[in-house]
Design an enzyme around this catalytic site. Sequence first.
Site, short mmCIF file in Angstrom:
data_model
loop_
_atom_site.label_atom_id
_atom_site.label_comp_id
_atom_site.label_asym_id
_atom_site.label_seq_id
_atom_site.Cartn_x
_atom_site.Cartn_y
_atom_site.Cartn_z
N ASN A 63 0.86 -1.19 0.00
CA ASN A 63 0.00 0.00 0.00
C ASN A 63 0.90 1.23 0.00
O ASN A 63 1.47 1.57 1.04
CB ASN A 63 -0.92 0.00 1.22
CG ASN A 63 -1.80 1.24 1.30
OD1 ASN A 63 -1.75 2.10 0.42
ND2 ASN A 63 -2.60 1.35 2.34
N GLU A 99 -4.46 0.07 -5.11
CA GLU A 99 -4.90 1.35 -5.66
C GLU A 99 -6.08 1.96 -4.92
O GLU A 99 -6.34 3.16 -5.06
CB GLU A 99 -5.26 1.18 -7.14
CG GLU A 99 -4.08 0.70 -7.98
CD GLU A 99 -4.49 0.38 -9.42
OE1 GLU A 99 -5.70 0.49 -9.72
OE2 GLU A 99 -3.60 0.03 -10.22
N GLN A 136 -9.23 1.18 -1.47
CA GLN A 136 -9.66 0.34 -0.36
C GLN A 136 -10.32 -0.93 -0.89
O GLN A 136 -11.07 -0.92 -1.87
CB GLN A 136 -10.65 1.10 0.52
CG GLN A 136 -10.99 0.39 1.82
CD GLN A 136 -11.86 1.25 2.73
OE1 GLN A 136 -12.41 2.25 2.30
NE2 GLN A 136 -11.96 0.87 3.99
N ASN A 137 -10.00 -2.05 -0.25
CA ASN A 137 -10.50 -3.38 -0.60
C ASN A 137 -9.94 -3.91 -1.92
O ASN A 137 -10.40 -4.95 -2.41
CB ASN A 137 -12.03 -3.42 -0.63
CG ASN A 137 -12.62 -3.47 0.77
OD1 ASN A 137 -12.08 -4.13 1.65
ND2 ASN A 137 -13.71 -2.76 0.96
N ASP A 148 -1.50 -2.81 9.39
CA ASP A 148 -2.28 -4.02 9.64
C ASP A 148 -3.56 -4.08 8.80
O ASP A 148 -4.10 -5.16 8.58
CB ASP A 148 -2.62 -4.11 11.12
CG ASP A 148 -1.36 -4.21 11.98
OD1 ASP A 148 -0.58 -5.14 11.77
OD2 ASP A 148 -1.16 -3.34 12.84
N GLY A 149 -4.04 -2.94 8.31
CA GLY A 149 -5.29 -2.92 7.58
C GLY A 149 -5.25 -3.72 6.28
O GLY A 149 -6.25 -4.33 5.89
N ARG A 194 1.58 9.30 15.68
CA ARG A 194 0.18 9.72 15.59
C ARG A 194 -0.62 9.18 16.76
O ARG A 194 -1.54 9.83 17.25
CB ARG A 194 -0.46 9.26 14.28
CG ARG A 194 -0.56 7.76 14.12
CD ARG A 194 -1.31 7.34 12.88
NE ARG A 194 -2.65 6.91 13.16
CZ ARG A 194 -3.29 5.96 12.49
NH1 ARG A 194 -2.68 5.32 11.49
NH2 ARG A 194 -4.51 5.62 12.79
#
Length: 565
Positions: free
Chosen positions: A160, A193, A195-196, A219-220, A329
């Site tokens: 990602n 590119e 999400q999912n 981790d996502g 963050r």
Amino acid sequence: MEKGASDPDPSRQRNGFVGVLYGEFTDTLNDRVRYSVSLTESALTIQRISSSPGRTKVVFNLTDCIGCRAYRGPDSADVGAYFTVYFYPFKRRWMSAGVTRQRVEQCFRVALVQDPLQNLQEAERWAHAIRDASVLQAPRRDGVVYSEVRRPCRTMILVNPHSGRGQALQLFTGHIQGMLTEASVPYTLVLTEHQNHARELVKKADLSQWDALVIMSGDGLLFEVINGLMDREDWQEAIQTPLGILPGGSGNALAASVHHYSQSPPAWNEELLLSCGFMLCKGLVGSMDLVSVHLASRQRLFSFLSIAWGFVADVDIESEKYRHVGAIRFLMGTLVRLATLRVYQGRLAYLPVKEAPKHPKGSIRSNHPPSTPQHPSLCSSLPCQLIPNASPNLSSRHNCNSTNSNHNTIANSSNNAITTKRPETQSDSKTGAPADSLLPGLDQPVPESWTVVKEEDFVLVLAIYQSHLAEDLWTVPGAMADDGVIHLFYVTAGISRPALLRLFLAMEKGAHLACGCPHLVYEKVRALRLEPITPQGMITVDGEMVEYGPVQAQIHPGLAKLICG
């Protein structure tokens, strides 16, 4: 003239490694410098040949070796061939205390004869023997059953490019790409590119083309990949595909956990990335528990890390706006949320692990290392005081001298049973996925064997099944990837802001359970149900926000495969 020999002693032919090799080779930069090199099944020993006594000898453990390659030199007139061995041993850091893995290469020139082809064949013989021996010497933990990735391991690496501070691709090319070349790992790089994207990709992919799926992100992205695998009709076979993790996000909880399971010294940032890259190249595969999560909308998810409600979920989601600063963050989000600390009302129930006895709040479990620092300055300098919006009667509910003061095991007819306000019965949304035999319908009371928590006012509820919640949060010191346990933490209302901050500061060293805070409870469970009453809030699964409402989950031990050494 260099010379090489092998020892064909059958007693040394074990586990596929044949004999001992010995050779004398020259330095790649100075052919007047000569070395004697010997290879055993566990080490490569290098000694400079000289007339002076006390020759320097260096021994490299093959557990630290990821590969070896043979090649011709760039000069076509050079009859010699070369082989280079790549090690990543633990060495002292340059600017700080402690040790970390650091790259070391050893190069040798082979010129046994004037025939370049024969010299290359000899170099290839050494490279092949070193590679085979190093595979057998992968670091293993006692009592853990491992398998190995297929070799050569055809690897899909999903990156990602926007994770963390947006440097995942740069980190891959700067640190991991070279390691994979050294270890002769063939790979295909895929940049996600949207999400999912990863979930959709692995759901439809021909997995027979791949021996491992590796995620370089936070981790996502792994959450997407696991659920994509479980979406497949052939999920039972698909979920056995070895999964690897390379830290490229902000939290990097699984990467930190895998590093911890390897019993390596603590590492962060690029050092953690190097450690995970090393384990990927060594290719040991262990089991990893997954948790089946049911939401009120009948959606079913599979989780490898955590379920969070309250403070932890708030910090995780609200700190997204600080993503550009990296892992810090979470500290910024923690301080912001502490300033406006909330109390959430809800009901919590769980199925305890039978072998785990009940403990009073704030007690230390048997799986907590006795050597963990106690940090009294962090944990005991101030009392836990009621926060402004907590019920003034909450403090009377806690009795640390009674192991059952905060629990109530219920029958189906109890008024305290946790149910939803929705009339439908929860059912699996994935045909053939593993049955959740421990879970009733979300509209049904929990069974008598479950424990219902009396308190309904919480600051946080956290169910975690890895050792780390983030790169610098050692949440469950005794956890393992396949221990078959959901580690349930909850903090009840009444804790002061300084006390909550001290808990998270102590968690950096895994010392939070030693704080003795009466508002912190830790239980080992196999299943749980959470039913929020507060109308607004956030629930996260593996750091990803899911629909807010009733949720229940159970663990499936060893369902997935994880590259872990």
